[in-house]
Every structure is written in C-alpha cells, then in structure tokens.
Design an enzyme around this catalytic site. Sequence first.
Site, PDB file in Angstrom:
ATOM      1  CB  THR A   5      -2.390   7.122  -2.715  1.00 45.42           C
ATOM      2  OG1 THR A   5      -1.694   5.871  -2.910  1.00 45.42           O
ATOM      3  CG2 THR A   5      -1.566   8.249  -3.311  1.00 45.42           C
ATOM      4  NE  ARG A  12      -2.537   0.068   3.619  1.00 48.34           N
ATOM      5  CZ  ARG A  12      -3.320   0.442   4.616  1.00 48.34           C
ATOM      6  NH1 ARG A  12      -4.621   0.438   4.452  1.00 48.34           N
ATOM      7  NH2 ARG A  12      -2.831   0.823   5.757  1.00 48.34           N
ATOM      8  CG  ASP A  43       6.500  -3.678   9.744  1.00 55.07           C
ATOM      9  OD1 ASP A  43       7.223  -4.061   8.801  1.00 55.07           O
ATOM     10  OD2 ASP A  43       6.125  -2.506   9.881  1.00 55.07           O
ATOM     11  CG  ASP A  63       2.855  -3.270   8.858  1.00 55.63           C
ATOM     12  OD1 ASP A  63       3.096  -4.436   8.484  1.00 55.63           O
ATOM     13  OD2 ASP A  63       2.879  -2.303   8.082  1.00 55.63           O
TER      14      ASP A  63
HETATM   15  C1  PRP Z   1      -1.035  -4.792   4.379  1.00 57.41           C
HETATM   16  C2  PRP Z   1      -1.848  -6.056   4.467  1.00 57.41           C
HETATM   17  C3  PRP Z   1      -2.698  -5.983   3.230  1.00 57.41           C
HETATM   18  C4  PRP Z   1      -2.962  -4.522   3.104  1.00 57.41           C
HETATM   19  C5  PRP Z   1      -4.345  -4.232   3.593  1.00 57.41           C
HETATM   20  O1  PRP Z   1       0.008  -4.931   3.507  1.00 57.41           O
HETATM   21  O2  PRP Z   1      -1.069  -7.220   4.542  1.00 57.41           O
HETATM   22  O3  PRP Z   1      -2.057  -6.484   2.083  1.00 57.41           O
HETATM   23  O4  PRP Z   1      -1.999  -3.843   3.925  1.00 57.41           O
HETATM   24  O5  PRP Z   1      -4.695  -2.929   3.384  1.00 57.41           O
HETATM   25  P1  PRP Z   1      -5.833  -2.483   2.355  1.00 57.41           P
HETATM   26  O6  PRP Z   1      -7.015  -3.374   2.593  1.00 57.41           O
HETATM   27  O7  PRP Z   1      -6.096  -1.053   2.734  1.00 57.41           O
HETATM   28  O8  PRP Z   1      -5.286  -2.610   0.967  1.00 57.41           O
HETATM   29  P2  PRP Z   1       1.124  -3.778   3.293  1.00 57.41           P
HETATM   30  O9  PRP Z   1       0.701  -2.873   2.187  1.00 57.41           O
HETATM   31  O10 PRP Z   1       1.427  -3.132   4.611  1.00 57.41           O
HETATM   32  O11 PRP Z   1       2.339  -4.577   2.723  1.00 57.41           O
HETATM   33  P3  PRP Z   1       3.267  -5.683   3.440  1.00 57.41           P
HETATM   34  O12 PRP Z   1       2.434  -6.935   3.610  1.00 57.41           O
HETATM   35  O13 PRP Z   1       4.368  -5.867   2.463  1.00 57.41           O
HETATM   36  O14 PRP Z   1       3.727  -5.115   4.761  1.00 57.41           O
HETATM   37  N1  URA Z   2      -2.288  -3.365   6.961  1.00 52.18           N
HETATM   38  C1  URA Z   2      -1.881  -3.828   8.157  1.00 52.18           C
HETATM   39  O1  URA Z   2      -0.910  -4.598   8.243  1.00 52.18           O
HETATM   40  N2  URA Z   2      -2.530  -3.430   9.249  1.00 52.18           N
HETATM   41  C2  URA Z   2      -3.592  -2.595   9.198  1.00 52.18           C
HETATM   42  O2  URA Z   2      -4.181  -2.289  10.251  1.00 52.18           O
HETATM   43  C3  URA Z   2      -4.014  -2.133   7.941  1.00 52.18           C
HETATM   44  C4  URA Z   2      -3.347  -2.540   6.838  1.00 52.18           C
END
Ligand code: PRP
Ligand code: URA
Length: 209
Positions: free
Chosen positions: A108, A104, A203, A200
Amino acid sequence: MGNIVITNHPLIQHKLSILRDKNTGNKEFRTLISEIAMLECYEATRDLPLKEIEIETPVAVAKQHDLDGKKMAIVPILRAGLGMVDGIHTLIPSAKVGHIGLYRDPETLQPVEYYNKMPADMEERDVIVLDPMLATGGSAIDAISQIKKLNPKSIKFMCIISAPEGLKALSEAHPDVDIYAAAMDDHLNEHGYIVPGLGDAGDRIFGTK
Ligand code: PRP
Ligand code: URA
C-alpha cells in the site's frame, strides 16, 4: 505554504554523486549521509536567533553573539534517519534525540508506526525531523503529525533526496513546516522508489541487502 529549500551547494552535489553510485559500499555510504546532513544543517539553522554578549579577548572587550537559548530536538525516522544524526550532532551537540519508527507497507506504501519515544519537554523545543528519503511523503507526513501532538515550538523537515510527489504532499499536509533537501529528483517508479534516487536508503546504511 512552508519554504522548500534545495541545498545544491557544490560540496553536496559532489557527495551526492558518490552516494547515488550503486558501487559505493555501506561504510562510505554512511559517512556521506552524515556529511551531507551536516552541510544541510548549516542551511537549516541559518535563522537561529542570537543574543549579543561581551567577551574579553587577550587584546580588548569584543561585542559578540551567542545562540539565544535555543533548545533543539532532532527526530530521525527509523531506520534510515538514524544515518543523519551524527552529522547534525557534530554541529548541534546539545540537541536531544527523539525516535519514531515507521516502515512503508510494500503493497500500500502506507506508513506503519512501530516505535515512538520523544524527549519529555518537546513543547520547549524546535524540532528537525530527519529522513534521507522523501518519496510519496507518507512517512514524513505521519511522523510530523505525531510530533505535532506534543506542541513543539517549531518543526523543520530535512531529507537528502526528495521526489516532487513527496514535496507536494508534505507541503500541502503541513504547510507550516519548512523542508530542506539536497536534491529534488525526477519522479517515483511503480514501486514508490525515487528515480534516479539511490535505492533503499535503510538497506544501504545498514547493509541489509
Ligand atoms: C524509507 C525511507 C522513508 C520512507 C520514504 O523507509 O527511509 O522513511 O521509505 O517513503 P515515503 O515518503 O513514500 O513514505 P522504509 O519504509 O523503507 O523503512 P526503513 O528505513 O526501515 O528501511
Ligand atoms: N525509500 C527509500 O529508501 N528509497 C526510495 O527510493 C523510496 C523510499
């Protein structure tokens, strides 16, 4: 409109409490994500078709049931979806795995795709897309749109924590996709994080913060 199933089984609720706790370390967090995914998989596979077979027990011939040739694929959304793969494979060891890489954009909140590798025969497969977090729904909507281009037989989406905003957006964008979640939380904060959520997920699985 697809079905939305919130699997609030007592075992899942207990594990969710530990998962959400900010003092839970990465190792235990990974174990819990995998275990919750396995418990949700039990519910998400409730409608798998069966065929009747006969087997010989040491005592008699018994009419039993076998899965009817289901070919499954699971597609974790990188990174955090990877944490759910082991739990699903425990129950469905033959499931092939596709990967879709999305993050994400922090400003945005729109998903940015950086990887896509699917099994060759997706048109023969029933697909479960995996991501622990359904926040705005942008990542899940985009991933499912990519997967639909390969004409799989069916698609389900499985997450652990969902926000009402994401459930609404996903079920409106893909009304043919059933959604399985372990919890529906309260709302999103101004940074697009689920409240109360668990922070997160990527993380916490990979120890990157
Ligand atoms: C997180 C999570 C989803 C997304 C959800 O990933 O694992 O993929 O955010 O958010 P949304 O419903 O608003 O799209 P992130 O973008 O943090 O990436 P990562 O898994 O690489 O940390
Ligand atoms: N992605 C995450 O990992 N946590 C949240 O709360 C939202 C998006």
